[in-house]
Enzyme design. Structure first.
Site, PDB file in Angstrom:
ATOM      1  N   HIS A 287       8.192  40.939  62.825  1.00  0.00           N
ATOM      2  CA  HIS A 287       7.242  42.009  63.135  1.00  0.00           C
ATOM      3  C   HIS A 287       5.898  41.462  63.616  1.00  0.00           C
ATOM      4  O   HIS A 287       5.294  42.026  64.528  1.00  0.00           O
ATOM      5  CB  HIS A 287       7.050  42.909  61.914  1.00  0.00           C
ATOM      6  CG  HIS A 287       8.255  43.731  61.598  1.00  0.00           C
ATOM      7  ND1 HIS A 287       8.771  44.662  62.480  1.00  0.00           N
ATOM      8  CD2 HIS A 287       9.056  43.763  60.507  1.00  0.00           C
ATOM      9  CE1 HIS A 287       9.841  45.225  61.944  1.00  0.00           C
ATOM     10  NE2 HIS A 287      10.029  44.698  60.750  1.00  0.00           N
ATOM     11  N   HIS A 366     -36.961  48.531  96.201  1.00  0.00           N
ATOM     12  CA  HIS A 366     -35.574  48.101  96.456  1.00  0.00           C
ATOM     13  C   HIS A 366     -34.819  49.195  97.215  1.00  0.00           C
ATOM     14  O   HIS A 366     -33.940  49.846  96.640  1.00  0.00           O
ATOM     15  CB  HIS A 366     -34.867  47.810  95.126  1.00  0.00           C
ATOM     16  CG  HIS A 366     -33.676  46.919  95.254  1.00  0.00           C
ATOM     17  ND1 HIS A 366     -32.410  47.370  95.560  1.00  0.00           N
ATOM     18  CD2 HIS A 366     -33.559  45.581  95.114  1.00  0.00           C
ATOM     19  CE1 HIS A 366     -31.559  46.361  95.575  1.00  0.00           C
ATOM     20  NE2 HIS A 366     -32.224  45.263  95.306  1.00  0.00           N
TER      21      HIS A 366
END
Length: 462
Positions: A287, A366
C-alpha cells in the site's frame, strides 16, 4: 469500454465488520452526478464529503486510510478496486463507522452488490490520462519497483516474492479491465502466521476471521497453538494443510496472493482521480508504494493539464472572497495588493481575478507611451492568489503569513495592458507537507494564456 462516464442505477447497501476495529458497519453505494468521482460520507459524523484522493492518504500500515477535515476512512482499497474494476466513475460511498467492511477479504461481494444496482451511462465523456513517458517508483531497501509504460489501454502486471518456501514467487497479469470481475475480484487478502500473531498481540485485527484471509504457515506449529487459534477465531478446529495454509482454505486460483496484490494496486490507483492508460508493472508492491506511485501519476496529470484548462468564470456569481475579505486574509495593502476577487477555491485549486486599469501607479513609468503591466507584478499577483490557497488549509488564516520559497519556469506569452481582466488559476502539484505548498500557476486574459509559472510557498505562524 464506453467513453461515457458511469454511475449506478439505484442505491444499494451491505453490512459487515471492520477488519481492524471489529465494529459492525453499514455501507451504502449511492448514484452520483457527472464529474463527482468517488467520495465517502460518514453518516455518523454529519454531511461532509471525503474525496477519495491520493492527497488525503494518511496511513498505509494496515491498508489504505484517508482523512479530510478531520474525518477518517480506513481500509478503502477493496471498495475502490470494485468501482475501478467495474468502470464506475461517480459514486457516493456512505458508511456509519470509520472502517469499510472486510467481508470475505476480497472485492467480490462489493462487485456483486454494485452489479445488482445496475451500471448506467451518463451524458458526459470520461476523461482518461494517457501516459506519454515512463513513470518509475523505486524503493531499493524493500526491493520494490513500480513502473508505468505508455499504452493505449490500462494493463497491470504484478510480481510478488517473499523469499518463502510456502509462498514462492508468483505473478499475475490483467490485460483488460473487463477481466477484473471474474479473475481478480474474488482474490482474498493473505497473511503469514507470524504477521497474524503480531497483529493479534497488538489487538489490531478485531474483525479478523479465518474465512476472510488466507493464512500461510511458514514454521512448525504445535497442536496447542492450533487450539489457541481455534479459540481466538471461534472455530471448532484449526488445521494446517501440507501446502502450509491454515484451516483447509482452498485457493480460488493457484496465484491468488499475486492476484490480490494486483487488486490492491487497482484500488489504490483509484485515488489518482481518473482512469489511466498505461501498462503498469509492479514488483513486490504494497500500500505504501502504491500510494507513492499514485502521487507520481497525479503529479504528471496536473502538469499535462496545466495548458489545457482555461477557467470558465461567471462574473455574475458571488465571489468566494471579495476585496474586503481578501484584506482580512492577506497582509498586503494598496498599492501592492494585486488581487480583487477570489472566484473559486477548492482543496486542489484556486482562481483569482485582477482588473487592470489605467489608474495603476506602475503605468506612470511602465511605459508612458505604451502602458504594459510589469511581468514581476503579474508574478506577484499570481503569488497572492496562491497565498489565499495556501492559507485555506489552516483554520485561522489571519494568524499566518505566506512566504514564497521558489518561483520557476516562468513564461510570459502575451503582454497585459489597461482594460484587461487577468484571471489567475493555481493548481496543487503535490500534497502539502510541513506547510509547504507547490503549485502550477497560469494567468489568462480571455481564452489566451498570458503567463505561467511554478510556485512554492510556505505558511508560517505570525
Amino acid at each position: 469500454m464506453s467513453d461515457k462516464q458511469k454511475t449506478i442505477g439505484i442505491s444499494v447497501s451491505l453490512s459487515g465488520t471492520g477488519l481492524h476495529t471489529g465494529k459492525s458497519v453499514n455501507l451504502s453505494f449511492h448514484p452520483a452526478p457527472e464529474d463527482f468521482g468517488y467520495k465517502f460520507k460518514r453518516s455518523d459524523l454529519g454531511s461532509d464529503l471525503i474525496p477519495a484522493n491520493v492527497e488525503h492518504v494518511i496511513d498505509t500500515s494496515r491498508g489504505t486510510s484517508i482523512e479530510y477535515k478531520g474525518i477518517r476512512i480506513d481500509t478503502i482499497e477493496h471498495v475502490l478496486a470494485a468501482l475501478v474494476g467495474l468502470g464506475i466513475d461517480n459514486v457516493l460511498i456512505e458508511l456509519d463507522q470509520s472502517e469499510t467492511p472486510i467481508l470475505d477479504g476480497s472485492s467480490r461481494i462489493y462487485v456483486e452488490k454494485l452489479l445488482t444496482a445496475g451500471i448506467i451511462e451518463q451524458p458526459a465523456n470520461r476523461t482518461s490520462f494517457e501516459l506519454t513517458t515512463n513513470v518509475t517508483y523505486t524503493d531499493s531497501k524493500n526491493k520494490v519497483q513500480i513502473i508505468a509504460i505508455p499504452a493505449k489501454e490500462f494493463q497491470l502486471s504484478v510480481i510478488i516474492d517473499y523469499d518463502s518456501k510456502i509462498l514462492p514467487s508468483q505473478n499475475a497479469i490483467l490485460t483488460n479491465i473487463d477481466q477484473f470481475k471474474d479473475e481478480i475480484a474474488p482474490c482474498r487478502t493473505f497473511v503469514f502466521l507470524h504477521e497474524l500473531e503480531y497483529l493479534l498481540n497488538k489487538n489490531l485485527i478485531k474483525g479478523g476471521d479465518l474465512d476472510n484471509a488466507i493464512v500461510f504457515v511458514n514454521r512448525m506449529i504445535s497442536q496447542e497453538e492450533l487450539d489457541h487459534l481455534a479459540n481466538i477465531f471461534n472455530k471448532p478446529r484449526v488445521e494446517v494443510l501440507k501446502e502450509g495454509i491454515l484451516n483447509n482454505i482452498e485457493l480460488n486460483f493457484p496465484n491468488e496472493p499475486a492476484r490480490h496484490k494486483l487488486l490492491d494496486l487497482i484500488g489504490d490507483l483509484g485515488l489518482v482521480g481518473m482512469p489511466i492508460k498505461a501498462h503498469i508493472i509492479a514488483i513486490r508492491p504494497g500500500h505504501f508504494s502504491n500510494v507513492e506511485f499514485a502521487k507520481l501519476l497525479k503529479q504528471q496529470i496536473l502538469i499535462h493539464q496545466r495548458i489545457e484548462t482555461v477557467p470558465q468564470v461567471d462574473f455574475n456569481k458571488k465571489p468566494v472572497y471579495d476585496i474586503n475579505q481578501i484584506l482580512k486574509i492577506l497582509p498586503h495593502r494598496p498599492p501592492f495588493l494585486l488581487i480583487d476577487r477570489i472566484l473559486e477555491l477548492s482543496d486542489h485549486h484556486v482562481v483569482g481575478m485582477k482588473n487592470v486599469t489605467m489608474n495603476e501607479s506602475f503605468f506612470v513609468g511602465h511605459f508612458p507611451d505604451e502602458p504594459v503591466m510589469p511581468g514581476v507584478l503579474m508574478i506577484e499577483a499570481m503569488a497572492q492568489t496562491g497565498g489565499i490557497f495556501a492559507l485555506s488549509f489552516v483554520p485561522d488564516p489571519e494568524n499566518y503569513i505566506t512566504y514564497f520559497l521558489k518561483i520557476e519556469n516562468v513564461k510570459f506569452r502575451q503582454k497585459v495592458v489597461p482594460g484587461d481582466t487577468l484571471i489567475f488559476q493555481n493548481k496543487l502539484l503535490s500534497p502539502m507537507r510541513r506547510g509547504i505548498c507547490q503549485m502550477q500557476g497560469q494567468a489568462f486574459v480571455g481564452n489566451k494564456i498570458v503567463m505561467e509559472a511554478e510556485l512554492m510557498a510556505q505558511i508560517q505562524k505570525k
